[in-house]
Design an enzyme around this catalytic site. Structure first.
Site, PDB file in Angstrom:
ATOM      1  N   THR A 210       6.088 -20.137  19.057  1.00 39.34           N
ATOM      2  CA  THR A 210       7.370 -20.643  18.976  1.00 39.34           C
ATOM      3  C   THR A 210       8.188 -19.959  20.049  1.00 39.34           C
ATOM      4  O   THR A 210       8.700 -18.690  20.178  1.00 39.34           O
ATOM      5  CB  THR A 210       8.112 -20.660  17.730  1.00 39.34           C
ATOM      6  OG1 THR A 210       7.552 -20.654  16.666  1.00 39.34           O
ATOM      7  CG2 THR A 210       9.549 -21.312  17.724  1.00 39.34           C
TER       8      THR A 210
ATOM      9  N   ARG B 192       0.732  -1.180   0.087  1.00 41.64           N
ATOM     10  CA  ARG B 192      -0.064  -0.027  -0.017  1.00 41.64           C
ATOM     11  C   ARG B 192       0.882   1.290  -0.031  1.00 41.64           C
ATOM     12  O   ARG B 192       0.298   2.364  -0.073  1.00 41.64           O
ATOM     13  CB  ARG B 192      -1.028  -0.144   1.302  1.00 41.64           C
ATOM     14  CG  ARG B 192      -1.770  -1.474   1.475  1.00 41.64           C
ATOM     15  CD  ARG B 192      -3.097  -1.061   1.788  1.00 41.64           C
ATOM     16  NE  ARG B 192      -3.692  -2.183   1.917  1.00 41.64           N
ATOM     17  CZ  ARG B 192      -4.747  -2.476   2.150  1.00 41.64           C
ATOM     18  NH1 ARG B 192      -5.774  -1.604   2.185  1.00 41.64           N
ATOM     19  NH2 ARG B 192      -5.476  -3.619   2.059  1.00 41.64           N
TER      20      ARG B 192
ATOM     21  N   ASP C 281       8.852   1.509  12.341  1.00 43.10           N
ATOM     22  CA  ASP C 281       7.770   0.729  12.784  1.00 43.10           C
ATOM     23  C   ASP C 281       7.346   1.050  14.306  1.00 43.10           C
ATOM     24  O   ASP C 281       6.234   1.014  14.316  1.00 43.10           O
ATOM     25  CB  ASP C 281       8.218  -0.921  12.472  1.00 43.10           C
ATOM     26  CG  ASP C 281       7.950  -1.268  11.084  1.00 43.10           C
ATOM     27  OD1 ASP C 281       7.561  -0.575  10.097  1.00 43.10           O
ATOM     28  OD2 ASP C 281       8.861  -2.233  10.740  1.00 43.10           O
TER      29      ASP C 281
ATOM     30  N   LYS D 224      14.316  -6.725   5.017  1.00 45.02           N
ATOM     31  CA  LYS D 224      14.316  -6.002   6.212  1.00 45.02           C
ATOM     32  C   LYS D 224      15.466  -6.344   6.921  1.00 45.02           C
ATOM     33  O   LYS D 224      16.106  -5.342   7.269  1.00 45.02           O
ATOM     34  CB  LYS D 224      12.967  -5.928   6.963  1.00 45.02           C
ATOM     35  CG  LYS D 224      12.007  -5.211   6.297  1.00 45.02           C
ATOM     36  CD  LYS D 224      10.627  -5.099   7.233  1.00 45.02           C
ATOM     37  CE  LYS D 224      10.455  -4.109   8.003  1.00 45.02           C
ATOM     38  NZ  LYS D 224       9.126  -3.954   8.301  1.00 45.02           N
TER      39      LYS D 224
ATOM     40  N   LEU E  32      -1.703  -5.407  14.840  1.00 48.41           N
ATOM     41  CA  LEU E  32      -0.706  -5.019  13.760  1.00 48.41           C
ATOM     42  C   LEU E  32      -1.646  -5.285  12.438  1.00 48.41           C
ATOM     43  O   LEU E  32      -1.505  -4.709  11.243  1.00 48.41           O
ATOM     44  CB  LEU E  32       0.260  -5.411  13.986  1.00 48.41           C
ATOM     45  CG  LEU E  32       1.427  -4.405  14.850  1.00 48.41           C
ATOM     46  CD1 LEU E  32       0.988  -3.966  15.888  1.00 48.41           C
ATOM     47  CD2 LEU E  32       2.779  -5.114  14.925  1.00 48.41           C
TER      48      LEU E  32
HETATM   49  P1  ATR Z   1       6.453 -10.138  10.912  1.00 47.61           P
HETATM   50  O1  ATR Z   1       7.596  -9.400  10.362  1.00 47.61           O
HETATM   51  O2  ATR Z   1       5.101  -9.554  10.262  1.00 47.61           O
HETATM   52  O3  ATR Z   1       6.356 -10.036  12.529  1.00 47.61           O
HETATM   53  P2  ATR Z   1       7.303 -13.048  10.970  1.00 47.61           P
HETATM   54  O4  ATR Z   1       8.545 -12.422  11.607  1.00 47.61           O
HETATM   55  O5  ATR Z   1       7.078 -13.957  10.179  1.00 47.61           O
HETATM   56  O6  ATR Z   1       6.477 -11.814  10.339  1.00 47.61           O
HETATM   57  O7  ATR Z   1       6.357 -13.341  12.232  1.00 47.61           O
HETATM   58  C1  ATR Z   1       5.068 -13.703  12.339  1.00 47.61           C
HETATM   59  C2  ATR Z   1       4.447 -13.637  13.691  1.00 47.61           C
HETATM   60  O8  ATR Z   1       3.060 -14.472  13.535  1.00 47.61           O
HETATM   61  C3  ATR Z   1       5.396 -14.850  14.570  1.00 47.61           C
HETATM   62  O9  ATR Z   1       5.004 -14.365  15.815  1.00 47.61           O
HETATM   63  C4  ATR Z   1       4.641 -16.102  14.256  1.00 47.61           C
HETATM   64  O10 ATR Z   1       4.763 -17.070  15.310  1.00 47.61           O
HETATM   65  P3  ATR Z   1       6.069 -18.152  15.181  1.00 47.61           P
HETATM   66  O11 ATR Z   1       7.204 -17.342  15.554  1.00 47.61           O
HETATM   67  O12 ATR Z   1       5.678 -19.384  15.892  1.00 47.61           O
HETATM   68  O13 ATR Z   1       6.010 -18.461  13.719  1.00 47.61           O
HETATM   69  C5  ATR Z   1       3.154 -15.752  14.402  1.00 47.61           C
HETATM   70  N1  ATR Z   1       2.239 -16.571  13.718  1.00 47.61           N
HETATM   71  C6  ATR Z   1       2.127 -16.846  12.317  1.00 47.61           C
HETATM   72  N2  ATR Z   1       1.059 -17.849  12.025  1.00 47.61           N
HETATM   73  C7  ATR Z   1       0.739 -18.321  13.247  1.00 47.61           C
HETATM   74  C8  ATR Z   1      -0.051 -19.382  13.433  1.00 47.61           C
HETATM   75  N3  ATR Z   1      -0.767 -19.867  12.538  1.00 47.61           N
HETATM   76  N4  ATR Z   1      -0.281 -19.416  14.854  1.00 47.61           N
HETATM   77  C9  ATR Z   1       0.325 -18.824  15.782  1.00 47.61           C
HETATM   78  N5  ATR Z   1       1.354 -17.800  15.372  1.00 47.61           N
HETATM   79  C10 ATR Z   1       1.427 -17.313  14.226  1.00 47.61           C
END
Ligand code: ATR
Length: 283
Positions: A165, A26, A113, A76, A228
């Site tokens: 995680t 966007r 951010d 990034k 977010l």
């Molecule tokens: P961003 O830069 O947008 O933060 P990212 O670093 O990929 O993207 O982080 C995504 C976040 O969403 C993480 O906290 C991820 O959890 P994990 O570290 O366990 O992967 C969380 N997330 C994404 N899909 C998820 C799901 N199905 N259930 C729980 N947490 C999820």
């Protein structure tokens, strides 16, 4: 052209966003709105860039008349190693979203951010007080790290964090320090007890994804709850929090505010974040 050659006075500043994929960003709409609104001669362009071409592209852009770029997934983190100077906050977060190409050819990297996150809350919940009580953060990815940095900077006394995680939240605690308290994902509902600020920084709740499912029994109606995720604007998590009487702030404002410092550096004018901009970006 040597890198230290001054820009020509007729130079029309170019900026843009590099990422892969980039078609759904966007940012071009956002910066395009500001350029039109302030009558600035400049352009903002989305640019798909493969990771293996990142270094070469960053060397070429200033020579093509670019004054800087935004950086999105997957670059990034990688841009930090390619920049000549990195702000403390970008180094701490471990990622940059805004690059400034200096007239002497040097690349300066920043992360706005966290600034965008706090500016969104200050604009949309002016009585939000970060020191009112513990903050609870769900998620430990790149976006969450920016939120951690900005909440600690705002004076939050205790910052609770949970993530699917667990090791990623442990890692954040080891880097950001004693004010962080790690909660297990299975007990995430417990960290809402007494929390004054609650933030979803996972991608759960985004259009096409599962909603964030968290027991909200411990959530006080005095808490400010924000997400977010901004598509949809009101996520299931925000809707549930609102139903409990909480004030909610959607995530679109973070996207808008994080863009303002870059625009100001590149185009020389601090832009306003208002309803017109929201509408332009949502169209
Ligand atoms: P961003 O830069 O947008 O933060 P990212 O670093 O990929 O993207 O982080 C995504 C976040 O969403 C993480 O906290 C991820 O959890 P994990 O570290 O366990 O992967 C969380 N997330 C994404 N899909 C998820 C799901 N199905 N259930 C729980 N947490 C999820």
């Amino acid at each position: 052209m040597p890198d230290d050659q001054p820009r020509h006075p007729d130079h029309v500043p170019l900026a843009g966003v590099i990422g892969m994929p980039i078609a759904h960003s966007r940012s071009p709409r956002l910066h395009g709105h500001w350029l039109r609104r302030y009558g600035i001669a400049g352009h903002y362009i989305p640019m798909p860039v493969m990771p293996e071409h990142l270094a070469e592209v960053l060397r070429a852009l200033p020579r093509l008349g670019f004054v800087g770029v935004n950086v999105t997934i997957p670059h990034k983190e990688a841009v930090l190693a390619l920049a000549d100077t990195v702000t403390d906050r970008a180094a701490l977060i471990g990622a940059a979203n805004t690059l400034i190409f200096r007239p002497d050819g040097k690349i300066h990297a920043d992360n706005t951010d966290g600034y965008g996150f706090v500016a969104n809350l200050r604009q949309n919940a002016p009585d939000w007080w970060p020191k009112a009580g513990p903050a609870a953060l769900i998620g430990a990815g790149g976006a969450a790290r920016a939120v951690v940095a900005s909440l600690l900077d705002s004076g939050v006394g205790e910052l609770r964090i949970t993530n699917r995680t667990r090791i990623r939240s442990e890692q954040i605690k080891s880097e950001f320090g004693a004010r962080l308290v790690v909660y297990d994902w299975a007990q995430a509902g417990n960290m809402l007890e007494g929390a004054a600020t609650v933030v979803n920084a996972t991608s759960l709740g985004m259009d096409g994804k599962q909603p964030l499912r968290l027991p909200l029994d411990a959530l006080s109606p005095d808490a400010l709850v924000t997400d977010l995720v901004y598509a949809p604007l009101v996520t299931p998590f925000l809707r549930d929090a609102q139903a409990r009487g909480c004030r909610i702030v959607d995530g679109l404002g973070m996207l808008l505010h994080q863009a303002a410092p870059g625009f100001e550096c590149w185009f020389g004018r601090r832009p306003e974040v208002d309803d017109d901009l929201r509408r332009a970006v949502l169209e």
